[in-house]
Design a protein around this motif. Structure first.
Motif, PDB file in Angstrom:
ATOM      1  N   GLU A 153       0.817  -1.210   0.000  1.00 56.11           N
ATOM      2  CA  GLU A 153       0.000   0.000   0.000  1.00 56.11           C
ATOM      3  C   GLU A 153       0.853   1.263   0.000  1.00 56.11           C
ATOM      4  OE1 GLU A 153      -2.888  -0.005   3.087  1.00 56.11           O
ATOM      5  OE2 GLU A 153      -3.792  -1.896   2.452  1.00 56.11           O
ATOM      6  N   THR A 154       2.083   1.161   0.514  1.00 59.28           N
ATOM      7  CA  THR A 154       2.939   2.347   0.563  1.00 59.28           C
ATOM      8  C   THR A 154       3.206   2.916  -0.827  1.00 59.28           C
ATOM      9  OG1 THR A 154       4.809   0.803   0.672  1.00 59.28           O
ATOM     10  CG2 THR A 154       4.139   1.866   2.726  1.00 59.28           C
ATOM     11  N   LEU A 155       3.149   2.058  -1.860  1.00 60.94           N
ATOM     12  CA  LEU A 155       3.373   2.547  -3.222  1.00 60.94           C
ATOM     13  C   LEU A 155       2.317   3.564  -3.628  1.00 60.94           C
ATOM     14  CD1 LEU A 155       4.513  -0.385  -5.547  1.00 60.94           C
ATOM     15  CD2 LEU A 155       5.642   1.810  -5.190  1.00 60.94           C
ATOM     16  N   SER A 156       1.122   3.444  -3.050  1.00 56.43           N
ATOM     17  CA  SER A 156       0.036   4.362  -3.422  1.00 56.43           C
ATOM     18  C   SER A 156       0.277   5.778  -2.925  1.00 56.43           C
ATOM     19  CB  SER A 156      -1.305   3.850  -2.873  1.00 56.43           C
ATOM     20  OG  SER A 156      -1.289   3.861  -1.449  1.00 56.43           O
ATOM     21  N   THR A 157       1.277   5.949  -2.029  1.00 54.06           N
ATOM     22  CA  THR A 157       1.587   7.297  -1.542  1.00 54.06           C
ATOM     23  C   THR A 157       2.428   8.075  -2.553  1.00 54.06           C
ATOM     24  OG1 THR A 157       3.644   6.614  -0.421  1.00 54.06           O
ATOM     25  CG2 THR A 157       1.599   6.454   0.843  1.00 54.06           C
ATOM     26  N   LEU A 158       2.961   7.375  -3.546  1.00 56.56           N
ATOM     27  CA  LEU A 158       3.806   8.035  -4.547  1.00 56.56           C
ATOM     28  C   LEU A 158       2.968   8.566  -5.703  1.00 56.56           C
ATOM     29  CD1 LEU A 158       6.767   5.464  -4.895  1.00 56.56           C
ATOM     30  CD2 LEU A 158       6.550   7.374  -3.288  1.00 56.56           C
ATOM     31  N   THR A 159       3.411   9.678  -6.278  1.00 56.91           N
ATOM     32  CA  THR A 159       2.781  10.175  -7.498  1.00 56.91           C
ATOM     33  C   THR A 159       3.231   9.310  -8.673  1.00 56.91           C
ATOM     34  OG1 THR A 159       4.612  11.667  -8.044  1.00 56.91           O
ATOM     35  CG2 THR A 159       2.903  12.530  -6.569  1.00 56.91           C
ATOM     36  N   ASP A 160       2.544   9.449  -9.809  1.00 58.05           N
ATOM     37  CA  ASP A 160       2.919   8.667 -10.989  1.00 58.05           C
ATOM     38  C   ASP A 160       4.363   8.952 -11.390  1.00 58.05           C
ATOM     39  OD1 ASP A 160       0.403   7.597 -11.052  1.00 58.05           O
ATOM     40  OD2 ASP A 160      -0.349   8.902 -12.648  1.00 58.05           O
ATOM     41  N   GLU A 186      18.133  17.761 -13.672  1.00 59.61           N
ATOM     42  CA  GLU A 186      18.702  16.855 -12.681  1.00 59.61           C
ATOM     43  C   GLU A 186      18.241  17.248 -11.276  1.00 59.61           C
ATOM     44  OE1 GLU A 186      23.093  14.963 -11.613  1.00 59.61           O
ATOM     45  OE2 GLU A 186      22.830  16.174 -13.420  1.00 59.61           O
ATOM     46  N   THR A 187      18.076  18.552 -11.048  1.00 60.07           N
ATOM     47  CA  THR A 187      17.590  19.027  -9.746  1.00 60.07           C
ATOM     48  C   THR A 187      16.192  18.480  -9.459  1.00 60.07           C
ATOM     49  OG1 THR A 187      18.866  21.052  -9.987  1.00 60.07           O
ATOM     50  CG2 THR A 187      17.106  21.076  -8.352  1.00 60.07           C
ATOM     51  N   THR A 188      15.350  18.474 -10.494  1.00 58.60           N
ATOM     52  CA  THR A 188      13.992  17.933 -10.343  1.00 58.60           C
ATOM     53  C   THR A 188      14.039  16.451  -9.990  1.00 58.60           C
ATOM     54  OG1 THR A 188      13.097  19.523 -11.932  1.00 58.60           O
ATOM     55  CG2 THR A 188      11.789  17.541 -11.536  1.00 58.60           C
ATOM     56  N   VAL A 189      14.943  15.717 -10.631  1.00 59.00           N
ATOM     57  CA  VAL A 189      15.089  14.290 -10.331  1.00 59.00           C
ATOM     58  C   VAL A 189      15.509  14.085  -8.881  1.00 59.00           C
ATOM     59  CG1 VAL A 189      16.374  12.177 -10.847  1.00 59.00           C
ATOM     60  CG2 VAL A 189      15.610  13.655 -12.710  1.00 59.00           C
ATOM     61  N   LYS A 190      16.478  14.877  -8.426  1.00 56.75           N
ATOM     62  CA  LYS A 190      16.936  14.779  -7.036  1.00 56.75           C
ATOM     63  C   LYS A 190      15.781  15.009  -6.073  1.00 56.75           C
ATOM     64  CE  LYS A 190      21.780  16.128  -7.718  1.00 56.75           C
ATOM     65  NZ  LYS A 190      22.789  17.188  -7.507  1.00 56.75           N
ATOM     66  N   THR A 191      14.928  15.970  -6.409  1.00 58.30           N
ATOM     67  CA  THR A 191      13.762  16.256  -5.572  1.00 58.30           C
ATOM     68  C   THR A 191      12.828  15.048  -5.530  1.00 58.30           C
ATOM     69  OG1 THR A 191      13.875  18.612  -6.101  1.00 58.30           O
ATOM     70  CG2 THR A 191      11.787  17.795  -5.243  1.00 58.30           C
ATOM     71  N   HIS A 192      12.569  14.455  -6.703  1.00 58.38           N
ATOM     72  CA  HIS A 192      11.694  13.282  -6.770  1.00 58.38           C
ATOM     73  C   HIS A 192      12.276  12.109  -5.972  1.00 58.38           C
ATOM     74  CE1 HIS A 192       8.757  14.926  -9.412  1.00 58.38           C
ATOM     75  NE2 HIS A 192       9.526  14.974 -10.484  1.00 58.38           N
ATOM     76  N   VAL A 193      13.582  11.874  -6.130  1.00 55.69           N
ATOM     77  CA  VAL A 193      14.230  10.780  -5.395  1.00 55.69           C
ATOM     78  C   VAL A 193      14.096  11.020  -3.893  1.00 55.69           C
ATOM     79  CG1 VAL A 193      16.422   9.646  -4.868  1.00 55.69           C
ATOM     80  CG2 VAL A 193      15.851  10.178  -7.240  1.00 55.69           C
ATOM     81  N   GLY A 194      14.305  12.265  -3.466  1.00 62.02           N
ATOM     82  CA  GLY A 194      14.162  12.613  -2.048  1.00 62.02           C
ATOM     83  C   GLY A 194      12.764  12.332  -1.537  1.00 62.02           C
ATOM     84  N   HIS A 195      11.745  12.672  -2.337  1.00 62.50           N
ATOM     85  CA  HIS A 195      10.360  12.411  -1.948  1.00 62.50           C
ATOM     86  C   HIS A 195      10.089  10.913  -1.834  1.00 62.50           C
ATOM     87  CE1 HIS A 195       8.908  16.581  -3.590  1.00 62.50           C
ATOM     88  NE2 HIS A 195       9.485  16.651  -2.409  1.00 62.50           N
ATOM     89  N   VAL A 196      10.620  10.139  -2.785  1.00 63.91           N
ATOM     90  CA  VAL A 196      10.433   8.687  -2.770  1.00 63.91           C
ATOM     91  C   VAL A 196      11.018   8.093  -1.486  1.00 63.91           C
ATOM     92  CG1 VAL A 196      11.158   6.514  -3.842  1.00 63.91           C
ATOM     93  CG2 VAL A 196      10.327   8.400  -5.269  1.00 63.91           C
ATOM     94  N   LEU A 197      12.247   8.484  -1.161  1.00 63.23           N
ATOM     95  CA  LEU A 197      12.908   7.950   0.030  1.00 63.23           C
ATOM     96  C   LEU A 197      12.122   8.306   1.294  1.00 63.23           C
ATOM     97  CD1 LEU A 197      16.687   8.664  -0.735  1.00 63.23           C
ATOM     98  CD2 LEU A 197      15.387   6.583  -1.156  1.00 63.23           C
ATOM     99  N   THR A 198      11.671   9.559   1.369  1.00 59.87           N
ATOM    100  CA  THR A 198      10.938  10.016   2.550  1.00 59.87           C
ATOM    101  C   THR A 198       9.604   9.283   2.701  1.00 59.87           C
ATOM    102  OG1 THR A 198      11.932  12.216   2.386  1.00 59.87           O
ATOM    103  CG2 THR A 198       9.917  12.029   3.687  1.00 59.87           C
ATOM    104  N   LYS A 199       8.846   9.206   1.623  1.00 60.50           N
ATOM    105  CA  LYS A 199       7.518   8.583   1.677  1.00 60.50           C
ATOM    106  C   LYS A 199       7.581   7.085   1.999  1.00 60.50           C
ATOM    107  CE  LYS A 199       5.027  11.733  -1.441  1.00 60.50           C
ATOM    108  NZ  LYS A 199       4.285  11.834  -2.728  1.00 60.50           N
ATOM    109  N   LEU A 200       8.619   6.427   1.493  1.00 61.20           N
ATOM    110  CA  LEU A 200       8.725   4.983   1.694  1.00 61.20           C
ATOM    111  C   LEU A 200       9.558   4.619   2.912  1.00 61.20           C
ATOM    112  CD1 LEU A 200       9.186   3.771  -2.004  1.00 61.20           C
ATOM    113  CD2 LEU A 200       7.074   3.967  -0.670  1.00 61.20           C
ATOM    114  N   GLY A 201      10.122   5.633   3.588  1.00 62.63           N
ATOM    115  CA  GLY A 201      10.916   5.382   4.784  1.00 62.63           C
ATOM    116  C   GLY A 201      12.217   4.662   4.475  1.00 62.63           C
TER     117      GLY A 201
END
Length: 224
Positions: A153-160, A186-201
């Motif tokens: 279910e944690t995957l559902s917390t991520l945007t597409d 590349e900055t946008t990618v770094k932001t997305h990666v950061g969000h993924v790590l945070t949301k999934l713990g």
């Protein structure tokens, strides 16, 4: 800032060699040593190191279980684990990464690589190229789910877009390669990666790649 390192290996000669290499660096201090996983746990609690240089095969408690105890859920200490292994495709490496290790290094790596690895891990990065992570996971795909399981279910917390980025991280792409693939900065990618790590713990890209395989988001062999 001085990086505090704990050496964990059941061979005293190896620990002495690592100590000599690391203490030659101005920004690294070896604060203690341990000969097995149980001692490592005690030393981590007592010494609060930044990085634990962890051997895999040891008596009493191996490096995988010690890593799990040191970095697992509910452990708020700063210690990050860098696993040492004799073989680059050691079957235990995947288990160590799952357990919370921030990466792995071969025991016969040059001294400068050992020093650099400790600095990278201390800074919160993963000392393991995602492409190597993928190779490991492909080789040991028998350890992983078949893909028949329901996705967590944690995957559902991520945007597409975040799911898209996670898949590309698991495929072994760097931030620059992901940026080119998705036509973003590349900055946008770094932001997305950061969000993924945070949301999934998750701690870093290594654990993100492992998560993508374990959840069935990416299939061993490159399918998705």
């Amino acid at each position: 800032m001085t990086i505090r390192v704990l050496l964990v290996d059941d061979q005293p000669l190896l620990r002495t060699g690592f100590r000599m290499i690391l203490e030659a660096e101005q920004d690294i201090a070896v604060v203690g040593e341990a000969g097995d996983g149980l001692q490592a746990q005690e030393q981590v609690r007592a010494l609060q190191p930044d990085v634990v240089l962890m051997d895999i095969r040891m008596p009493r408690m191996d490096g995988v279980e010690a890593t799990r105890q040191i970095t697992g859920p509910g452990r708020d200490g700063p210690a990050k684990v860098l696993v040492l292994t004799t073989f680059d495709l050691d079957e235990y490496v995947v288990e160590a990464l799952r357990a919370g290790a921030s990466g792995f290094l071969l025991k016969d790596a040059p001294a400068n690589e050992l020093v650099q690895a400790i600095r990278v891990v201390a800074a919160g990065e993963a000392m393991l190229a995602p492409s190597i992570t993928r190779r490991l996971l492909d080789k040991y795909s028998a350890h992983l789910p078949t893909g028949e399981e329901r996705m967590p279910e944690t995957l559902s917390t991520l945007t597409d877009r975040e799911v898209e980025v996670l898949k590309l991280v698991a495929r072994g792409l760097s931030n620059a390669e992901i940026a080119a693939d998705l036509f973003v900065s590349e900055t946008t990618v770094k932001t997305h990666v950061g969000h993924v790590l945070t949301k999934l713990g998750l701690r870093d890209r290594v654990q993100a790649a492992v998560y993508a395989y374990e959840s069935g988001l990416v299939r061993p062999g490159g399918g998705q």
